[in-house]
Motif scaffolding. Structure first.
Motif, PDB file in Angstrom:
ATOM      1  N   LYS A 125      -6.867   8.326  -1.393  1.00 14.67           N
ATOM      2  CA  LYS A 125      -5.512   8.716  -1.802  1.00 14.67           C
ATOM      3  C   LYS A 125      -4.529   7.571  -1.552  1.00 14.67           C
ATOM      4  CE  LYS A 125      -5.958  13.724  -1.351  1.00 14.67           C
ATOM      5  NZ  LYS A 125      -5.340  14.968  -0.823  1.00 14.67           N
ATOM      6  N   SER A 129       0.839  -1.189   0.000  1.00 15.38           N
ATOM      7  CA  SER A 129       0.000   0.000   0.000  1.00 15.38           C
ATOM      8  C   SER A 129       0.873   1.238   0.000  1.00 15.38           C
ATOM      9  CB  SER A 129      -0.895   0.023   1.239  1.00 15.38           C
ATOM     10  OG  SER A 129      -1.750  -1.092   1.289  1.00 15.38           O
ATOM     11  N   ARG A 176      -5.876   1.753  -7.466  1.00 17.19           N
ATOM     12  CA  ARG A 176      -5.827   2.995  -6.708  1.00 17.19           C
ATOM     13  C   ARG A 176      -7.215   3.352  -6.211  1.00 17.19           C
ATOM     14  NH1 ARG A 176      -3.514   7.433 -10.636  1.00 17.19           N
ATOM     15  NH2 ARG A 176      -4.146   8.886  -8.982  1.00 17.19           N
ATOM     16  N   MET A 212       0.411   7.246 -10.749  1.00 20.68           N
ATOM     17  CA  MET A 212       1.058   6.607  -9.604  1.00 20.68           C
ATOM     18  C   MET A 212       1.746   5.330 -10.064  1.00 20.68           C
ATOM     19  SD  MET A 212       0.479   8.697  -7.206  1.00 20.68           S
ATOM     20  CE  MET A 212       1.206   7.705  -5.906  1.00 20.68           C
ATOM     21  N   ASN A 267      -8.899   6.886  -5.299  1.00 20.02           N
ATOM     22  CA  ASN A 267      -8.673   8.335  -5.295  1.00 20.02           C
ATOM     23  C   ASN A 267      -9.310   9.025  -4.093  1.00 20.02           C
ATOM     24  OD1 ASN A 267      -7.156   8.292  -7.638  1.00 20.02           O
ATOM     25  ND2 ASN A 267      -8.923   8.669  -8.971  1.00 20.02           N
ATOM     26  N   CYS A 324       6.952   3.543  -4.103  1.00 19.07           N
ATOM     27  CA  CYS A 324       5.805   4.200  -4.702  1.00 19.07           C
ATOM     28  C   CYS A 324       6.268   5.559  -5.232  1.00 19.07           C
ATOM     29  CB  CYS A 324       4.738   4.373  -3.623  1.00 19.07           C
ATOM     30  SG  CYS A 324       3.316   5.351  -4.052  1.00 19.07           S
ATOM     31  N   VAL A 361      -2.665   3.943  -3.309  1.00 16.29           N
ATOM     32  CA  VAL A 361      -2.360   3.081  -4.447  1.00 16.29           C
ATOM     33  C   VAL A 361      -1.842   1.765  -3.888  1.00 16.29           C
ATOM     34  CG1 VAL A 361      -0.033   4.018  -4.754  1.00 16.29           C
ATOM     35  CG2 VAL A 361      -1.196   2.911  -6.669  1.00 16.29           C
TER      36      VAL A 361
END
Length: 123
Positions: free
Chosen positions: A76, A21, A71, A34, A73, A95, A78
């Motif tokens: 927030k 994560s 992801r 991302m 959004n 990341c 990914v």
């Protein structure tokens, strides 16, 4: 300023699974591309997967069919779901965010990076 924080790494046997994560703060997350990269000892950092703001995904050939990037959004976040792990997947996983929202596998085009999380796959 964008800050990224990875989690979820660890030690797993070959054939196992892990879910990484990445939590983002600052900026307009929904507009960013991302990506996930990884760096094994003595090797350069290499592209793993990317997810653009428009929903496009790209994977490295070495992980296609085994890894899935996603992801959220709203949160927030990914994620990188890693299945059928192999010893050669052992690396520090990073990341990264591209603020221009491009479809890119080039690490130089990513603006912000997390500190990384270690993934070790034993044989």
């Amino acid at each position: 300023q964008v800050q990224l924080l990875e989690s979820g790494g660890g030690l797993v046997q070959a054939g196992g699974s892990l879910r990484l994560s990445c939590a983002a703060s600052g900026g307009t997350f929904s507009r960013y591309t991302m990506g996930w990269f990884r760096q094994a000892p003595g090797k350069e950092r290499e592209f793993v997967a990317t997810f653009t703001w428009s929903g496009s995904t790209v994977y490295a050939d070495s992980v296609k069919g085994r890894f899935t990037i996603s992801r959220d959004n709203v949160k927030k976040m990914v994620y990188l779901q890693m299945n059928s792990l192999k010893p050669e997947d052992t690396a520090v996983y990073y990341c990264a965010a591209d603020l221009l929202g491009r479809i890119t596998t080039q690490r130089a085009l990513y603006d912000y990076w997390g500190q990384g999380t270690q993934v070790t796959v034993s044989s």
